[in-house]
Design a protein around this motif. Sequence first.
Motif, PDB file in Angstrom:
ATOM      1  N   ARG A  20       0.839  -1.203   0.000  1.00 57.43           N
ATOM      2  CA  ARG A  20       0.000   0.000   0.000  1.00 57.43           C
ATOM      3  C   ARG A  20       0.872   1.250   0.000  1.00 57.43           C
ATOM      4  O   ARG A  20       1.935   1.274   0.621  1.00 57.43           O
ATOM      5  CB  ARG A  20      -0.914   0.019   1.225  1.00 57.43           C
ATOM      6  CG  ARG A  20      -1.914  -1.100   1.239  1.00 57.43           C
ATOM      7  CD  ARG A  20      -2.781  -1.134   2.488  1.00 57.43           C
ATOM      8  NE  ARG A  20      -2.335  -0.285   3.560  1.00 57.43           N
ATOM      9  CZ  ARG A  20      -3.130   0.408   4.368  1.00 57.43           C
ATOM     10  NH1 ARG A  20      -4.428   0.322   4.234  1.00 57.43           N
ATOM     11  NH2 ARG A  20      -2.646   1.163   5.341  1.00 57.43           N
ATOM     12  N   GLN A  21       0.395   2.288  -0.674  1.00 58.66           N
ATOM     13  CA  GLN A  21       1.150   3.540  -0.756  1.00 58.66           C
ATOM     14  C   GLN A  21       1.426   4.127   0.623  1.00 58.66           C
ATOM     15  O   GLN A  21       2.526   4.611   0.886  1.00 58.66           O
ATOM     16  CB  GLN A  21       0.408   4.558  -1.621  1.00 58.66           C
ATOM     17  CG  GLN A  21       0.426   4.233  -3.090  1.00 58.66           C
ATOM     18  CD  GLN A  21      -0.196   5.322  -3.931  1.00 58.66           C
ATOM     19  OE1 GLN A  21      -0.416   6.446  -3.470  1.00 58.66           O
ATOM     20  NE2 GLN A  21      -0.476   5.014  -5.185  1.00 58.66           N
ATOM     21  N   VAL A  22       0.444   4.086   1.506  1.00 56.17           N
ATOM     22  CA  VAL A  22       0.624   4.676   2.828  1.00 56.17           C
ATOM     23  C   VAL A  22       1.714   3.926   3.606  1.00 56.17           C
ATOM     24  O   VAL A  22       2.509   4.535   4.339  1.00 56.17           O
ATOM     25  CB  VAL A  22      -0.719   4.733   3.602  1.00 56.17           C
ATOM     26  CG1 VAL A  22      -1.220   3.350   3.957  1.00 56.17           C
ATOM     27  CG2 VAL A  22      -0.603   5.601   4.827  1.00 56.17           C
ATOM     28  N   ASP A  23       1.791   2.606   3.447  1.00 52.76           N
ATOM     29  CA  ASP A  23       2.825   1.827   4.121  1.00 52.76           C
ATOM     30  C   ASP A  23       4.198   2.125   3.531  1.00 52.76           C
ATOM     31  O   ASP A  23       5.192   2.226   4.261  1.00 52.76           O
ATOM     32  CB  ASP A  23       2.519   0.333   4.026  1.00 52.76           C
ATOM     33  CG  ASP A  23       1.229  -0.040   4.763  1.00 52.76           C
ATOM     34  OD1 ASP A  23       0.858   0.667   5.721  1.00 52.76           O
ATOM     35  OD2 ASP A  23       0.589  -1.038   4.351  1.00 52.76           O
ATOM     36  N   LEU A  24       4.251   2.270   2.213  1.00 55.66           N
ATOM     37  CA  LEU A  24       5.518   2.606   1.564  1.00 55.66           C
ATOM     38  C   LEU A  24       5.992   3.997   1.986  1.00 55.66           C
ATOM     39  O   LEU A  24       7.186   4.217   2.179  1.00 55.66           O
ATOM     40  CB  LEU A  24       5.384   2.521   0.044  1.00 55.66           C
ATOM     41  CG  LEU A  24       5.164   1.116  -0.519  1.00 55.66           C
ATOM     42  CD1 LEU A  24       4.792   1.179  -1.998  1.00 55.66           C
ATOM     43  CD2 LEU A  24       6.397   0.260  -0.308  1.00 55.66           C
ATOM     44  N   ALA A  25       5.064   4.918   2.139  1.00 51.77           N
ATOM     45  CA  ALA A  25       5.420   6.267   2.568  1.00 51.77           C
ATOM     46  C   ALA A  25       6.085   6.230   3.939  1.00 51.77           C
ATOM     47  O   ALA A  25       7.116   6.878   4.158  1.00 51.77           O
ATOM     48  CB  ALA A  25       4.176   7.152   2.597  1.00 51.77           C
ATOM     49  N   THR A  26       5.525   5.451   4.837  1.00 49.89           N
ATOM     50  CA  THR A  26       6.110   5.325   6.176  1.00 49.89           C
ATOM     51  C   THR A  26       7.480   4.668   6.103  1.00 49.89           C
ATOM     52  O   THR A  26       8.445   5.130   6.716  1.00 49.89           O
ATOM     53  CB  THR A  26       5.174   4.490   7.083  1.00 49.89           C
ATOM     54  OG1 THR A  26       3.898   5.148   7.135  1.00 49.89           O
ATOM     55  CG2 THR A  26       5.743   4.355   8.474  1.00 49.89           C
ATOM     56  N   GLU A  27       7.572   3.591   5.349  1.00 54.19           N
ATOM     57  CA  GLU A  27       8.827   2.839   5.233  1.00 54.19           C
ATOM     58  C   GLU A  27       9.953   3.689   4.646  1.00 54.19           C
ATOM     59  O   GLU A  27      11.088   3.635   5.120  1.00 54.19           O
ATOM     60  CB  GLU A  27       8.600   1.602   4.360  1.00 54.19           C
ATOM     61  CG  GLU A  27       9.827   0.759   4.150  1.00 54.19           C
ATOM     62  CD  GLU A  27       9.556  -0.442   3.240  1.00 54.19           C
ATOM     63  OE1 GLU A  27      10.507  -0.903   2.605  1.00 54.19           O
ATOM     64  OE2 GLU A  27       8.392  -0.895   3.166  1.00 54.19           O
ATOM     65  N   PHE A  28       9.626   4.485   3.623  1.00 51.57           N
ATOM     66  CA  PHE A  28      10.662   5.265   2.946  1.00 51.57           C
ATOM     67  C   PHE A  28      10.791   6.685   3.490  1.00 51.57           C
ATOM     68  O   PHE A  28      11.625   7.462   3.032  1.00 51.57           O
ATOM     69  CB  PHE A  28      10.400   5.296   1.435  1.00 51.57           C
ATOM     70  CG  PHE A  28      10.725   3.985   0.753  1.00 51.57           C
ATOM     71  CD1 PHE A  28      11.980   3.755   0.218  1.00 51.57           C
ATOM     72  CD2 PHE A  28       9.786   2.969   0.663  1.00 51.57           C
ATOM     73  CE1 PHE A  28      12.287   2.554  -0.405  1.00 51.57           C
ATOM     74  CE2 PHE A  28      10.077   1.769   0.042  1.00 51.57           C
ATOM     75  CZ  PHE A  28      11.338   1.556  -0.486  1.00 51.57           C
ATOM     76  N   GLY A  29       9.940   7.044   4.441  1.00 54.14           N
ATOM     77  CA  GLY A  29      10.038   8.354   5.067  1.00 54.14           C
ATOM     78  C   GLY A  29       9.638   9.515   4.175  1.00 54.14           C
ATOM     79  O   GLY A  29      10.217  10.596   4.251  1.00 54.14           O
TER      80      GLY A  29
END
Length: 164
Positions: A20-29
């Motif tokens: 999910r985009q929101v999870d990727l956003a958190t992971e990649f900062g």
Amino acid sequence: MALSDAEVVRLRERYAAGARQVDLATEFGIAQTAVSAIVTGRTRVAAGGPLAARPDRHAPRPAPASSRKVLSPGQIEQVRRRVAAGEKRTEIAADLGISRYTIDSIISGRRGSGARKPFSGDQIRQIRAAAAAGTSQTQLARDYGTSQQVISQIVRRVTYTDVT
């Protein structure tokens, strides 16, 4: 934080695999909107990696007729009563399995009875007097089971121009 080309490729690959985009956003900062721009190729095209298809925002997307929930007159009246009582539209929508926008359409008269609920001359005068005395249009809309926009049109004499 700027991502390297390798991180962009890894992000795109993880998105293509179902992350999910929101999870990727958190992971990649980074922000979710930045993830969206990266995975669709609006930014960092030269970095490589799989690109997600960009939806055509202007393509018509009519809902199938079978997906529109038909509400009974009793349910429509229930919506109006609950909104007038001050209940949150999102809660009403969740209870009935409809969208908040359907609630808005019922309240404004665009959906439900086929015709807008007419106000009597006395009600129009009461609405205008209450607005002049400082009652908010939102509160008047709740009190009369309609939308703020309808109240605004009444107060500004766009509608019911014959009522003095």
